[in-house]
Scaffold this motif. Structure first.
Motif, mmCIF file in Angstrom:
data_model
loop_
_atom_site.group_PDB
_atom_site.id
_atom_site.type_symbol
_atom_site.label_atom_id
_atom_site.label_comp_id
_atom_site.label_asym_id
_atom_site.label_seq_id
_atom_site.Cartn_x
_atom_site.Cartn_y
_atom_site.Cartn_z
ATOM 1 N N GLU A 60 0.837 -1.208 0.000
ATOM 2 C CA GLU A 60 0.000 0.000 0.000
ATOM 3 C C GLU A 60 0.869 1.254 0.000
ATOM 4 O O GLU A 60 0.608 2.191 -0.741
ATOM 5 N N HIS A 61 1.906 1.276 0.843
ATOM 6 C CA HIS A 61 2.811 2.423 0.892
ATOM 7 C C HIS A 61 3.500 2.627 -0.451
ATOM 8 O O HIS A 61 3.647 3.750 -0.915
ATOM 9 N N THR A 62 3.916 1.534 -1.076
ATOM 10 C CA THR A 62 4.619 1.628 -2.351
ATOM 11 C C THR A 62 3.709 2.207 -3.423
ATOM 12 O O THR A 62 4.101 3.101 -4.173
ATOM 13 N N GLU A 63 2.484 1.716 -3.508
ATOM 14 C CA GLU A 63 1.544 2.212 -4.507
ATOM 15 C C GLU A 63 1.221 3.685 -4.270
ATOM 16 O O GLU A 63 1.179 4.480 -5.203
ATOM 17 N N THR A 64 1.005 4.049 -3.006
ATOM 18 C CA THR A 64 0.700 5.436 -2.674
ATOM 19 C C THR A 64 1.907 6.328 -2.951
ATOM 20 O O THR A 64 1.775 7.408 -3.516
ATOM 21 N N ALA A 65 3.093 5.871 -2.592
ATOM 22 C CA ALA A 65 4.307 6.663 -2.773
ATOM 23 C C ALA A 65 4.597 6.903 -4.238
ATOM 24 O O ALA A 65 5.080 7.973 -4.610
ATOM 25 N N ALA A 66 4.319 5.922 -5.060
ATOM 26 C CA ALA A 66 4.580 6.073 -6.488
ATOM 27 C C ALA A 66 3.816 7.266 -7.064
ATOM 28 O O ALA A 66 4.276 7.908 -7.998
ATOM 29 N N VAL A 67 2.685 7.577 -6.472
ATOM 30 C CA VAL A 67 1.854 8.688 -6.944
ATOM 31 C C VAL A 67 2.084 9.951 -6.117
ATOM 32 O O VAL A 67 2.149 11.049 -6.666
ATOM 33 N N ARG B 118 6.439 11.100 5.796
ATOM 34 C CA ARG B 118 5.835 10.321 6.894
ATOM 35 C C ARG B 118 4.341 10.625 7.019
ATOM 36 O O ARG B 118 3.539 9.719 7.230
ATOM 37 N N ALA B 119 3.971 11.879 6.899
ATOM 38 C CA ALA B 119 2.564 12.263 7.021
ATOM 39 C C ALA B 119 1.741 11.722 5.857
ATOM 40 O O ALA B 119 0.642 11.191 6.052
ATOM 41 N N LYS B 120 2.259 11.846 4.637
ATOM 42 C CA LYS B 120 1.527 11.370 3.454
ATOM 43 C C LYS B 120 1.275 9.873 3.503
ATOM 44 O O LYS B 120 0.228 9.398 3.067
ATOM 45 N N LEU B 121 2.270 9.128 4.003
ATOM 46 C CA LEU B 121 2.208 7.668 3.930
ATOM 47 C C LEU B 121 1.991 7.000 5.275
ATOM 48 O O LEU B 121 2.008 5.774 5.366
ATOM 49 N N ASP B 122 1.783 7.803 6.324
ATOM 50 C CA ASP B 122 1.562 7.281 7.676
ATOM 51 C C ASP B 122 2.686 6.336 8.087
ATOM 52 O O ASP B 122 2.451 5.206 8.515
ATOM 53 N N ALA C 120 13.144 2.736 9.593
ATOM 54 C CA ALA C 120 13.148 1.402 8.987
ATOM 55 C C ALA C 120 12.045 1.286 7.938
ATOM 56 O O ALA C 120 12.265 0.740 6.845
ATOM 57 N N GLU C 121 10.871 1.811 8.243
ATOM 58 C CA GLU C 121 9.778 1.791 7.262
ATOM 59 C C GLU C 121 10.120 2.646 6.045
ATOM 60 O O GLU C 121 9.810 2.273 4.916
#
Length: 75
Positions: free
Chosen positions: A7-14, A55-59, A64-65
């Motif tokens: 989920e983080h990867t998909e959100t981060a890509a955008v 951090r805020a955008k992707l919670d 490490a995350e």
């Protein structure tokens, strides 16, 4: 790969701006905020602001995350 990382990867890509991605790449490479700032021609405070936005955008709460995210994005 876990659901959270996917989920983080998909959100981060955008969601991530180019400078946020660059900052993430430097931190994931083990650089300090100051080292990343010097490499990018910025202040340490600007690097900190970029990372707070990521951090805020992707919670995300830990470095490490952030590093796992950078690896999954191929940074």
């Amino acid at each position: 790969m876990s659901v959270a990382v996917t989920e983080h990867t998909e959100t981060a890509a955008v969601a991530l701006a180019p400078r946020e991605r660059e900052t993430l790449r430097h931190i994931a490479a083990g650089r300090t905020y100051l080292q990343a700032a010097r490499q990018m021609g910025l202040s340490r405070h600007t690097v900190d602001a970029y990372l707070r936005r990521i951090r805020a955008k992707l919670d995300i709460t830990t470095t490490a995350e952030l590093t796992r995210l950078a690896v999954s994005l191929g940074l």
